[in-house]
Design an enzyme around this catalytic site. Sequence first.
Site, PDB file in Angstrom:
ATOM      1  N   ARG A 107      35.008  41.704  46.754  1.00  0.00           N
ATOM      2  CA  ARG A 107      35.687  42.996  46.603  1.00  0.00           C
ATOM      3  C   ARG A 107      35.375  43.912  47.790  1.00  0.00           C
ATOM      4  O   ARG A 107      36.272  44.587  48.325  1.00  0.00           O
ATOM      5  CB  ARG A 107      35.273  43.655  45.289  1.00  0.00           C
ATOM      6  CG  ARG A 107      35.724  42.890  44.049  1.00  0.00           C
ATOM      7  CD  ARG A 107      35.327  43.598  42.755  1.00  0.00           C
ATOM      8  NE  ARG A 107      35.604  42.766  41.603  1.00  0.00           N
ATOM      9  CZ  ARG A 107      36.793  42.688  40.995  1.00  0.00           C
ATOM     10  NH1 ARG A 107      37.794  43.436  41.440  1.00  0.00           N
ATOM     11  NH2 ARG A 107      36.960  41.912  39.953  1.00  0.00           N
ATOM     12  N   LEU A 162      28.766  37.277  37.452  1.00  0.00           N
ATOM     13  CA  LEU A 162      30.118  37.677  37.826  1.00  0.00           C
ATOM     14  C   LEU A 162      30.256  39.109  37.339  1.00  0.00           C
ATOM     15  O   LEU A 162      29.886  39.402  36.202  1.00  0.00           O
ATOM     16  CB  LEU A 162      31.168  36.795  37.134  1.00  0.00           C
ATOM     17  CG  LEU A 162      31.473  35.427  37.741  1.00  0.00           C
ATOM     18  CD1 LEU A 162      32.377  34.642  36.796  1.00  0.00           C
ATOM     19  CD2 LEU A 162      32.142  35.573  39.100  1.00  0.00           C
ATOM     20  N   ASP A 163      30.779  40.003  38.170  1.00  0.00           N
ATOM     21  CA  ASP A 163      30.843  41.387  37.711  1.00  0.00           C
ATOM     22  C   ASP A 163      31.835  41.545  36.559  1.00  0.00           C
ATOM     23  O   ASP A 163      32.644  40.654  36.278  1.00  0.00           O
ATOM     24  CB  ASP A 163      31.119  42.352  38.869  1.00  0.00           C
ATOM     25  CG  ASP A 163      32.431  42.082  39.581  1.00  0.00           C
ATOM     26  OD1 ASP A 163      33.266  41.344  39.042  1.00  0.00           O
ATOM     27  OD2 ASP A 163      32.623  42.616  40.678  1.00  0.00           O
ATOM     28  N   LYS A 164      31.752  42.658  35.876  1.00  0.00           N
ATOM     29  CA  LYS A 164      32.485  42.883  34.631  1.00  0.00           C
ATOM     30  C   LYS A 164      33.988  42.655  34.755  1.00  0.00           C
ATOM     31  O   LYS A 164      34.601  42.016  33.888  1.00  0.00           O
ATOM     32  CB  LYS A 164      32.191  44.292  34.114  1.00  0.00           C
ATOM     33  CG  LYS A 164      32.729  44.581  32.734  1.00  0.00           C
ATOM     34  CD  LYS A 164      32.251  45.945  32.252  1.00  0.00           C
ATOM     35  CE  LYS A 164      32.749  46.248  30.822  1.00  0.00           C
ATOM     36  NZ  LYS A 164      32.253  47.554  30.350  1.00  0.00           N
ATOM     37  N   SER A 193      35.522  40.680  36.728  1.00  0.00           N
ATOM     38  CA  SER A 193      35.835  39.336  37.227  1.00  0.00           C
ATOM     39  C   SER A 193      35.776  38.315  36.102  1.00  0.00           C
ATOM     40  O   SER A 193      35.207  38.556  35.047  1.00  0.00           O
ATOM     41  CB  SER A 193      34.855  38.946  38.348  1.00  0.00           C
ATOM     42  OG  SER A 193      34.933  39.845  39.425  1.00  0.00           O
TER      43      SER A 193
END
Length: 268
Positions: free
Chosen positions: A189, A105-107, A109
């Site tokens: 996104r 999961l990106d930072k 999120s």
Amino acid sequence: MANNQDSINLNKFISATGICSRRDAEKLIVEGRVTINGKATQLGNRVVEGDDVKIDGKALAPKPTTRYIALNKPVGIVCTTDSKERKNIIKYINYPERLFPIGRLDKPSEGLIFLTNDGDIVNKILRAGNNHQKEYHVTVDRLITDDFIKKMANGIPILETITQKCTVEKISNYQFKIVLTQGLNRQIRRMCEYLSYEVTKLQRTRIMSVSLSGLAYGDWRELSLKEIDTINQLIAASSKTAEASKDQNKRKEFGRKRSNFNRNKRKS
């Protein structure tokens, strides 16, 4: 020479000990850090019972008990095992045994992510072709229209491809639910950005049969035996990355030959 059925790929053998994923094991092999019976190795080498496999001159330890962790990842934590990253997910969990995240999961999120020491399970869960669902709740900065929901569900052109059709459901004026089987970089996104929406909050609420329900923000727990059994059933028929790639290449080659045949047929 040992029968091929009695041997195992070197990268799979390494990942089965729990020290890293198969992909990371391949990197170790390419970097020349792995030996079998004192000899240098390369990708494709196989291991048989009794072989002495070492990494950086150290024998591999026996495989530890497999662990499966579900974490409600907070915003700001980075899904990497890189020790140079101060806020990496491994430091955050601080588990007494070595683990690595399944996917990311990106930072900015938050939400559900698995961690494990079982390198064999990672590719089966992640590969989009296996149709393993991941559900997200997303908040955006503009009113959500029916047209937005329709376009998100039918596919958006990003990263030189069209996203796969998916289930999208409006929750409120500014929030929607989306269920993906893909895992493109910053996919949701980018999809929203294409339609001139900005994501203000992104939370993963489910992976396959495991939901975020009951797991507080920032907390983690070990998966239950029932959850693990269900996951194993769901991935039982899954293609591994290498196998699926071979199948995909075969399909591409078949498609190329068919196109050439049709083209030649039209000329004749």
